[in-house]
Design a protein around this motif. Structure first.
Motif, PDB file in Angstrom:
ATOM      1  N   SER A   1      42.790  48.809  46.834  1.00  0.00           N
ATOM      2  CA  SER A   1      42.918  47.763  47.860  1.00  0.00           C
ATOM      3  C   SER A   1      44.180  46.924  47.700  1.00  0.00           C
ATOM      4  N   ASN A   2      44.759  46.911  46.510  1.00  0.00           N
ATOM      5  CA  ASN A   2      45.983  46.119  46.302  1.00  0.00           C
ATOM      6  C   ASN A   2      47.210  46.864  46.798  1.00  0.00           C
TER       7      ASN A   2
ATOM      8  N   GLN B   1      47.224  38.824  36.432  1.00  0.00           N
ATOM      9  CA  GLN B   1      45.881  39.260  36.824  1.00  0.00           C
ATOM     10  C   GLN B   1      45.005  39.377  35.584  1.00  0.00           C
TER      11      GLN B   1
ATOM     12  N   LYS C   1      38.901  43.072  38.293  1.00  0.00           N
ATOM     13  CA  LYS C   1      38.157  42.437  39.381  1.00  0.00           C
ATOM     14  C   LYS C   1      38.583  40.993  39.646  1.00  0.00           C
ATOM     15  N   ASP C   2      39.718  40.605  39.101  1.00  0.00           N
ATOM     16  CA  ASP C   2      40.204  39.233  39.291  1.00  0.00           C
ATOM     17  C   ASP C   2      40.596  39.015  40.754  1.00  0.00           C
ATOM     18  N   THR C   3      39.913  38.081  41.401  1.00  0.00           N
ATOM     19  CA  THR C   3      40.224  37.823  42.820  1.00  0.00           C
ATOM     20  C   THR C   3      41.322  36.775  42.965  1.00  0.00           C
ATOM     21  N   ASN C   4      41.735  36.226  41.839  1.00  0.00           N
ATOM     22  CA  ASN C   4      42.754  35.174  41.886  1.00  0.00           C
ATOM     23  C   ASN C   4      44.106  35.694  41.382  1.00  0.00           C
TER      24      ASN C   4
END
Lengths: 237, 255
Positions: free
Chosen positions: A86-87, B16, B20-23
């Motif tokens: 997704s990135n 990162q 799963k880091d969303t920030n």
């Protein structure tokens, strides 16, 4: 079944169906060019490919090839998007040797499918399909030449066909050599040969389609040889 | 000739915390007075020293031999894996003289589902090890060392096998591929053995096993865009991919 379950198998399906469609396009382009020289010969070909059992069987086979090719294109694209994650990169610098067509095969394919839908409506639906279902007023096989004249008298269709053929050229320049590469028939020597063959083949096939479309649009009365001055379509109706 | 010194430029680097880091985000740092003969990784060492002095967390990136042979460095620099190095070079062989005064240098990790981010620009490339474990070896008992002329191998084949074996498994091919495909890596590792008589014995089994593992690990399908060979630091070519396709199709048809 390895043709469905493995990445190389799925690509083999894309290659085989794609290369079969290239052969069909080549045959179709040759058939079209006949219309430039003889209206009668072209109409005879139309008659030969009318609603006969062998023409219907070939049409069904062709339809299956197209459906499989499109279906696998979407399956591969979805899988590839998932594999990419997704990135997205903030900055990308496309290397020179990466061709634009190779990165946009699906977008080109969508344009080709839209063009195909228009083409099928213009010709197949009004001719073979109308004959099959027994429509009250189908375009008969012997009226093929006049029907091309009618169609390309509309400049909107001409512009749409030119856009369609441009997309087809880009699609084929990558598709042909890529298909051979996927089937394993490539290497240090054959890679450049296939690239060259792809360019030449795609250019010849698309040029044949384009010449016919433009000739009928720009000078319809110069075409078809001595038998080109047949009864205009409206009068024949 | 006077050495080029970059008086000022900006490093924009990816931060990162885990896959799963969303920030996850970019941070920037202005660098000053870096000599042109400083390697890119040395510049990052200087960056980290400054960050530590400022009481900040250092930037995490992979590196090991710093000689271009281990394949550990894995930075996506200004839109290209390993940066705009000379052909056939890795990040550690990139020097600051390649950049200009006032540049903003963007550093990102390999972005692929097959390579989850461990931290910042360090990614987990265990997937490549698993692919090798699936079949990238020979089980044939070769016995004691033989005379060099006991098994005759054409020079061209030996050279080609050596070229394929030079793949260091850095993952730049996957990073550059819009499909996240690992075909250049897998094909090089299949080819290095398939080209030699000792490796041919198990060529069919190897091709099937390694492709199956590659698919299982979620790498994408190759669409022959050639982005992989354009960025490969060891100049592997897609001729290897054609060979892998050939080996795989032959093996499957023989089943």
């Amino acid at each position: 079944m390895w043709l469905c379950n493995s990445s190389i198998g799925r690509k083999v399906v894309m290659s085989v169906t794609g290369l079969a469609l290239v052969l069909f396009l080549t045959f179709h382009a040759c058939m079209n060019v006949v219309a430039l020289f003889s209206a009668e010969a072209y109409n005879q070909i139309c008659e030969l490919l009318g609603s006969n059992w062998y023409a219907l069987a070939a049409t069904a086979g062709l339809g299956a090839l197209v459906v499989i090719h499109i279906l696998y294109a979407f399956i591969l694209t979805i899988q590839n998007r998932n594999a990419r994650g997704s990135n997205r990169y903030d900055k990308t610098d496309k290397p020179e040797k990466v061709e634009w067509a190779s990165q946009n095969m699906l977008a080109l394919g969508v344009i080709i499918v839209l063009g195909l839908a228009l083409h099928l409506f213009n010709f197949w639906y009004n001719m073979m399909f109308a004959e099959i279902v027994g429509a009250s007023n189908p375009i008969g096989p012997t009226e093929g030449f006049e029907w091309i004249k009618e169609t390309f008298a509309n400049p909107v269709f001409v512009v749409l066909y030119v856009i369609w053929l441009c997309a087809l050229w880009f699609h084929l320049t990558h598709g042909i050599w890529s298909g051979m590469q996927t089937l394993g028939w490539s290497g240090h020597i054959w890679f450049n040969r296939w690239k060259c063959i792809s360019q030449i083949w795609a250019t010849i096939v698309v040029a044949m389609f384009l010449i016919v479309a433009l000739a009928f649009a720009l000078c319809p009365d110069c075409l078809g040889g001595a038998d080109g001055k047949v009864v205009p379509f409206e009068m024949a109706m | 000739m006077a050495e080029k010194v970059l008086k000022q430029f900006t490093v924009k680097y990816w931060k990162q915390n885990g896959p799963k880091d969303t920030n996850a985000h970019f941070e920037e740092k202005v660098m000053k007075d870096i000599p042109g003969d400083t390697s890119f990784l040395e510049m990052l060492d200087i960056l980290n020293e400054q960050l530590i002095e400022e009481g900040k967390e250092p930037f995490v990136f992979d590196h090991d031999c710093r000689e271009g042979i281990c394949g550990m460095c894995s930075l996506y620099i200004n839109g290209t894996p390993h940066g705009k190095t000379e052909r056939g070079a890795t990040t550690c062989q990139l020097y600051m003289r390649k950049f200009n005064e006032g540049d903003v240098i963007t550093i990102e990790p390999w972005r692929s589902a097959g390579f989850p981010v461990i931290k910042d620009c360090m990614v987990d490339r265990t997937a490549f090890d698993k692919i090798i474990q699936a079949g990238g070896y020979t089980t044939v008992r070769t016995g004691a060392p033989q005379d060099a002329n006991a098994i005759l191998i054409p020079k061209a084949d030996a050279d080609e096998a050596m070229d394929c074996a030079s793949c260091i498994g850095c993952g730049a091919c996957v990073a550059a591929c819009k499909n996240g495909s690992a075909m250049l890596f897998v094909s090089s590792k299949v080819s290095q053995l398939a080209l030699l008589p000792q490796g041919r014995v198990e060529a069919a089994r190897r091709a099937k096993a390694m492709v199956a593992k590659m698919d299982e690990l979620g790498f994408g399908n190759c669409t022959n865009t050639r982005a992989c060979e354009a960025v490969c630091p060891k100049c592997e070519t897609i001729a290897n991919i054609a060979r892998l396709n050939r080996e795989f199709i032959k093996a499957k048809l023989a089943d």
